[in-house]
Design a protein around this motif. Structure first.
Motif, PDB file in Angstrom:
ATOM      1  N   THR A 112       9.478  18.276  21.493  1.00 33.98           N
ATOM      2  CA  THR A 112      10.701  19.379  21.315  1.00 33.98           C
ATOM      3  C   THR A 112      10.333  20.335  20.067  1.00 33.98           C
ATOM      4  O   THR A 112      11.019  21.363  20.327  1.00 33.98           O
ATOM      5  N   PHE A 113       9.589  20.178  19.309  1.00 28.62           N
ATOM      6  CA  PHE A 113       9.072  21.351  18.267  1.00 28.62           C
ATOM      7  C   PHE A 113       8.820  22.313  19.235  1.00 28.62           C
ATOM      8  O   PHE A 113       9.066  23.646  18.934  1.00 28.62           O
ATOM      9  N   ALA A 114       7.874  22.185  20.316  1.00 30.11           N
ATOM     10  CA  ALA A 114       7.441  23.420  21.073  1.00 30.11           C
ATOM     11  C   ALA A 114       8.343  23.804  21.934  1.00 30.11           C
ATOM     12  O   ALA A 114       8.624  25.013  21.951  1.00 30.11           O
ATOM     13  N   GLY A 115       9.271  23.027  22.595  1.00 27.63           N
ATOM     14  CA  GLY A 115      10.206  23.706  23.362  1.00 27.63           C
ATOM     15  C   GLY A 115      11.310  24.692  22.610  1.00 27.63           C
ATOM     16  O   GLY A 115      11.736  25.711  23.042  1.00 27.63           O
ATOM     17  N   LEU A 116      11.518  24.097  21.593  1.00 25.02           N
ATOM     18  CA  LEU A 116      12.487  24.983  20.519  1.00 25.02           C
ATOM     19  C   LEU A 116      11.788  26.450  20.148  1.00 25.02           C
ATOM     20  O   LEU A 116      12.345  27.312  19.923  1.00 25.02           O
ATOM     21  N   GLU A 117      10.390  25.991  19.984  1.00 32.61           N
ATOM     22  CA  GLU A 117       9.651  27.244  19.243  1.00 32.61           C
ATOM     23  C   GLU A 117       9.676  28.365  20.474  1.00 32.61           C
ATOM     24  O   GLU A 117       9.589  29.615  20.126  1.00 32.61           O
ATOM     25  N   GLY A 118       9.509  27.927  21.860  1.00 32.35           N
ATOM     26  CA  GLY A 118       9.562  28.961  22.620  1.00 32.35           C
ATOM     27  C   GLY A 118      10.978  29.754  22.752  1.00 32.35           C
ATOM     28  O   GLY A 118      10.656  30.823  22.985  1.00 32.35           O
ATOM     29  N   VAL A 119      11.914  29.199  22.326  1.00 36.04           N
ATOM     30  CA  VAL A 119      13.226  29.875  22.554  1.00 36.04           C
ATOM     31  C   VAL A 119      13.240  30.569  21.211  1.00 36.04           C
ATOM     32  O   VAL A 119      13.667  32.001  21.120  1.00 36.04           O
ATOM     33  N   ILE A 120      12.991  30.232  20.017  1.00 36.61           N
ATOM     34  CA  ILE A 120      12.897  30.806  18.746  1.00 36.61           C
ATOM     35  C   ILE A 120      12.303  32.075  18.831  1.00 36.61           C
ATOM     36  O   ILE A 120      12.644  33.172  18.447  1.00 36.61           O
ATOM     37  N   THR A 121      10.825  31.882  19.117  1.00 36.26           N
ATOM     38  CA  THR A 121       9.978  33.020  18.980  1.00 36.26           C
ATOM     39  C   THR A 121      10.366  34.156  20.157  1.00 36.26           C
ATOM     40  O   THR A 121      10.425  35.310  19.790  1.00 36.26           O
ATOM     41  N   GLY A 122      10.838  33.679  21.287  1.00 34.31           N
ATOM     42  CA  GLY A 122      11.520  34.621  22.130  1.00 34.31           C
ATOM     43  C   GLY A 122      12.664  35.623  21.835  1.00 34.31           C
ATOM     44  O   GLY A 122      12.846  36.658  21.912  1.00 34.31           O
TER      45      GLY A 122
END
Length: 632
Positions: free
Chosen positions: A441-451
């Protein structure tokens, strides 16, 4: 964001052959050589300086060519991009992302269903020629261009920028159902803090007359209508699906699961709100703890009576299965969704690496660890299934009917409940499920946040904590449908349709855009600048032809025979297939929409518009010591 200085106005106030500095901008005269002195160390341009522009990370922008020096064009100062504190933080984060709940339940089930040990042959082939090359490609792209899934396309092929928006929508869909599965695990964890686990007896308020506890000391016969106490606990107490009539009547919201999910999102928020500096420390626990528990459960399972029966069933090869097309499709889908390219996570995580980090080695290490974890998880699951078969006096195939989350929450939970020290093993098992899910979950949301932060730095660049808070609230509200009494039906629908074909389409287009539009030669040159050596012919052939064909093969196989969904005793009506495809299409529709938008707003003839739209519009920053040069 620093705009490219392409104006052909005369440079006012600058003598011929001299540099001009104004408004924090270093403007180069084309006839002089760039030499910046930082703390007495001279830094000279080398391979990354390709003659047109250079951006410098200390706040200046070095530009070769004429540019206004009179302050008419205001430029934002470049800030240093956040990087991982340690290399191990990055590796653990990627491993934690790739190794998730699916490694524990999906791989063992698919393996024994598709020929046992024989399945390892198509699985390995698909990993070598499809999964790992795509995994390596995303790590290299993210590390070189140092951008998230949206803005990176300005540096690769602008017309494909819609891929970035599609990825963000897919990640939001995943967050809306994946965390609900963790809420179920959290409910089990809380329920495990008792002397006697609640799914071991048939005397609870939620039990029915069909409840049969064959582990009891009494001589109990198992009939076709018998239901284990573990199954009734899962379906009638945790999910409460008996209070829903299906997708057209989901019923009310379970307040217990809602509180569990709220606590999970709270943990997620405070783990990622500050960026990879904090999440990189959290994964030291969430990425390593599951391996400790897997080892303990493996040793415990191997000592159970009948464990050998489960192992034989797991690995016994059925070579005839290799002639079936669906076995190869399952192998391709499993390795693809296990490694996880296409969710923007690998791009985001790699973008925080140092420029010369060996991402090739990282790709091989993390993908190997992921595949081995899946394989070992099979022993953890099937030693226990063999024990269950021994206790029931049935064949392993009868015990191993449960698939998906039911394999963990019914079959495995029941086996644990009837072991010595059951409370201890239940607590560590469901803690393991939680940690497996959290770092994904950390990773999936970080993909959105960084994008989003890379695409809109002026709006959200200084407001990361606020944006992450808003994102977690949106994900929580989007999960409410999965918290209803019929929420398990929604989870199944999203898992099968909302992400599968959409992610496959996204990565297929991504591979085509990089290999055919950006150019495989240019991409390999980028990798050479980072690592010192260009990828060999094996990687080039995979990126150009084999990997796209691999994705096309899986996508077409899925679309040609969509899965017929069934959960418990509920058969999904036909209209749910249409709804599922609509949900999946709602994300990838951004790709053609942005292509049309891009062609409309670009000036010139149609040919000129197309050429401009497939030409990188932003230079990539190449670091040299304390400065950063542009690769054009």
């Amino acid at each position: 964001e620093t705009e490219p200085l392409t104006s052909k106005k005369d440079v006012s106030g600058c003598s011929k052959g001299e540099d001009c500095k104004e408004n924090g901008l270093l403007v180069r005269n084309p006839k002089s050589a760039l030499r910046l002195v930082e703390d007495g160390n001279k830094v000279h341009p080398s391979q990354g300086d390709k003659g047109e522009a250079a951006q410098i990370s200390n706040g200046y922008s070095g530009v070769q060519g004429s540019a206004p020096c009179n302050g008419e064009q205001q430029l934002m100062e470049l800030e240093d991009r956040e990087t991982w504190s340690k290399k191990i933080d990055f590796l653990l984060s990627v491993i934690g992302y790739a190794v998730d709940l699916g490694n524990v339940w999906r791989f063992p089930y698919i393996c024994y269903q598709n020929g046992g040990g024989a399945f390892l042959i198509p699985y390995t082939i698909m990993a070598l020629f499809g999964g790992i090359p795509l995994f390596y490609m995303e790590l290299a792209l993210g590390q070189y261009h140092r951008n998230g899934c949206i803005s990176i396309w300005r540096k690769i092929c602008p017309i494909f920028k819609g891929i970035g928006f599609a990825i963000c929508i897919i990640d939001l869909y995943v967050a809306s159902y994946y965390n609900t599965i963790m809420a179920w695990a959290f409910y089990y964890l809380i329920s495990s803090f008792t002397a006697e686990l609640p799914w071991t007896s048939c005397t609870n308020p939620w039990n029915t007359g069909n409840c049969t506890n064959y582990f009891s000391k009494d001589n109990v016969s198992w009939s076709p209508h018998s239901i284990s106490p573990a199954e009734e606990f899962y379906t009638r107490q945790v999910l409460q699906v008996h209070r829903s009539n299906g997708l057209d009547d989901l019923g009310g919201i379970s307040w217990q699961l809602t509180l569990c999910l709220l606590l999970i999102f709270t943990i997620v928020y405070f783990s990622i709100w500050k960026g990879v500096k904090t999440s990189g420390k959290v994964v030291w626990v969430t990425a390593t703890f599951p391996y400790i528990i897997l080892f303990i459960l493996l040793v415990r399972g191997a000592t159970l009576p009948g464990a050998w029966r489960g192992v034989l069933y797991y690995l016994k090869p059925d070579w005839q299965k290799l002639l079936a097309t669906e076995v190869w499709v399952d192998a391709a889908a499993q390795i693809f969704f296990s490694l996880g390219p296409g969710f923007g996570v690998l791009l985001a995580y790699a973008s925080y690496n140092k420029f010369h980090n060996n991402c090739y080695q990282d790709a091989l290490v993390t993908s190997t660890v992921n595949c081995l974890t899946s394989f070992v998880s099979g022993f953890v699951i099937f030693t226990v299934l063999g024990y269950m078969a021994e206790m029931r006096n049935e064949d392993v195939s009868e015990v191993a009917k449960d698939t998906g989350p039911s394999l963990l929450f019914i079959t495995y939970a029941e086996a644990i409940a009837n072991m010595p020290a059951s409370t201890f093993f239940a607590i560590i098992f469901f803690l393991m499920l939680l940690t497996l899910g959290l770092d994904s979950t950390f990773a999936g949301l970080e993909g959105v946040i960084t994008g989003v932060l890379d695409e809109f730095p002026h709006v959200w660049g200084k407001r990361r904590e606020l944006f992450v808070l808003g994102l977690t609230i949106v994900c929580f509200l989007g999960s409410l449908a999965t918290l209803t009494f019929g929420g398990a039906y929604v989870v199944k629908l999203f898992e099968e349709y909302a992400t599968g074909p959409a992610v496959l389409t996204v990565v297929f287009l991504e591979a085509v855009a990089v290999s055919w539009f950006y150019g495989i030669t240019q991409f390999c040159n980028d990798v050479k600048e980072m690592l010192g050596s260009a990828p060999g012919w094996y990687w080039r052939v995979c990126w150009v032809a084999i990997s796209p064909l691999f994705l096309l093969f899986v996508t077409c196989s899925f679309l040609s025979s969509p899965p017929e969904l069934r959960l418990f005793d509920y058969d999904y009506p036909y209209w749910t297939t249409v709804v599922g495809y609509c949900i999946g299409t709602s994300s990838i529709i951004f790709i053609p929409i942005y292509m049309i938008y891009r062609l409309v707003i670009t000036p010139g003839t149609l040919k000129e518009r197309i050429l401009k739209s497939i030409t990188p519009e932003t230079a990539t920053e190449i670091p040299f010591g304390d400065i950063r040069m542009n690769a054009v």
